[in-house]
Design a protein around this motif. Sequence first.
Motif, mmCIF file in Angstrom:
data_model
loop_
_atom_site.group_PDB
_atom_site.id
_atom_site.type_symbol
_atom_site.label_atom_id
_atom_site.label_comp_id
_atom_site.label_asym_id
_atom_site.label_seq_id
_atom_site.Cartn_x
_atom_site.Cartn_y
_atom_site.Cartn_z
ATOM 1 N N PHE A 88 2.419 1.792 -3.498
ATOM 2 C CA PHE A 88 1.477 2.372 -4.459
ATOM 3 C C PHE A 88 1.209 3.841 -4.137
ATOM 4 N N TYR A 89 1.248 4.171 -2.849
ATOM 5 C CA TYR A 89 1.120 5.578 -2.463
ATOM 6 C C TYR A 89 2.246 6.398 -3.091
ATOM 7 N N VAL A 90 3.480 5.872 -3.014
ATOM 8 C CA VAL A 90 4.633 6.577 -3.589
ATOM 9 C C VAL A 90 4.470 6.741 -5.100
ATOM 10 N N LEU A 91 4.016 5.670 -5.781
ATOM 11 C CA LEU A 91 3.840 5.743 -7.236
ATOM 12 C C LEU A 91 2.826 6.822 -7.614
ATOM 13 N N ARG B 283 0.833 -1.198 0.000
ATOM 14 C CA ARG B 283 0.000 0.000 0.000
ATOM 15 C C ARG B 283 0.875 1.259 0.000
#
Lengths: 199, 199
Positions: A31-34, A28
Motif C-alpha cells: 500500500f505504501y508503493v501504491l 503495508r
Amino acid sequence: MANGIPALDRLVDEFRKMPSIGNKSAERLAFYVLGLEDKDVKGLADAIINAHERIHQCSVCRNLTEDEVCPICKNDKRDRSIICVVEDPRDVAAIERTHEFNGLYHVLHGVISPINGIGPEELTIKELLARLSDNTVNEIIMATNPTVEGEATAMYISRLLKPLGISVSRLAYGIPVGADLEYADEVTLSRALEGRREI
Amino acid sequence: MANGIPALDRLVDEFRKMPSIGNKSAERLAFYVLGLEDKDVKGLADAIINAHERIHQCSVCRNLTEDEVCPICKNDKRDRSIICVVEDPRDVAAIERTHEFNGLYHVLHGVISPINGIGPEELTIKELLARLSDNTVNEIIMATNPTVEGEATAMYISRLLKPLGISVSRLAYGIPVGADLEYADEVTLSRALEGRREI
C-alpha cells in the motif's frame, strides 16, 4: 490475502519473500508503493535494479564494491601486513565504524556449517590463501562471529595458516561495554574472567 | 550506514523510507536484493512498477481495482440496496473474508482528522452522496474503525444521510470472539454490557 486485484497480490507476494516480512508487513509495504508519486516509484525500482547490477565482489578482498578493486584494498595508507577476516560485508562496515583498524579485510561470505551443507570450499578461503603467497602479510585477525560456526571456522582457518608462519589472533571476548554484569550470561562472564588484564 | 558503496546506500535509503522499516531492516532488505538471481530482481522491480501503474480507484465505490469499475460493483448478485462505508481498501478485504456481507462498499480513503488537517472534503463523501441520488440504496452501514476519528466520521456522515430517509447503522461493539474477558479494556466491556442481547 487475495484482494481480487492480481497486480496487488503479486506485489504483496514479492514483499513477503523478503527476510522478516510477514503477511501484514508485506501488505503495508504494497500500500505504501501504491501511495507513492510516479517518480518515487521509478526511483525505488531503479535503486533495486541498479544496486543489483553494479555491486559485486572486490577481486581482492571479496567485500562488496562497485569497482573492480574496492576502495579499502586500493588505499595506499592501509597497512598491508595485516588482514581481518570476517563473515559478511556488514562486518566490514561495523569494524570500519570503530576507526581502530587500518589493515585490510577478507570477507568469507559465510561460515562453515555442515548442517546447512556449507563446507570450506563454499567460502572464499582459497582466495585468502592466494593473498598470502607474496609474504607481505604477517598477521591475520579472525573476526568471525562468537557462534559455534564462527568459532569452528576461525579454528579451521587458523590451522591452515599456522604452518605458513603467520600470526593468527582472535577478537577478545568479554562483557560488552556499558552492559550490566548482572545480566551477562555465564559463558561470556567466564570468558571475561579468563581474559582479565592487570590495570 | 555509509558503506562507501553509493548504489547500496541509495537502496538502503529507499527501503528506509518504507513504513516500519528502520536502519537494520533496510540494510537486511538491501542485502536480500543483492543476493537475488537476475530474473527475481526484475520480477520485484516489475511488480512494483506494474502495481503502481495498473491499480487505481473504482469509479463507483473508490475501492482499489485494475478495472474501470471493480468486480464487487460489477457483480449482479450483490445487493444494491445496502452500502458498507469503510476507511480503507484493506477493510473491504477484511469484511469480504467473513462472507457475511453481500451488499456494496464505499471506501472513504481516510477519516476526518482535524489534527492531521483532513476535513470531510478530503474524503470520498461527495461521491457517496452522489451514489444515493437514484434511491436504490436504503441502508448504510458505517464500518469505520472504533477510534475517536472513526466515530466522529461515522457521526458526521450519518447526520448527512438521515434527512435523506436512509437507515444508518454502526458495527456492534463488544468483546472480540475468543478473547479473554479478564483482559478486555473497560470501554469495550461496558459497550459489551450496553449491547447485551437476550439468548
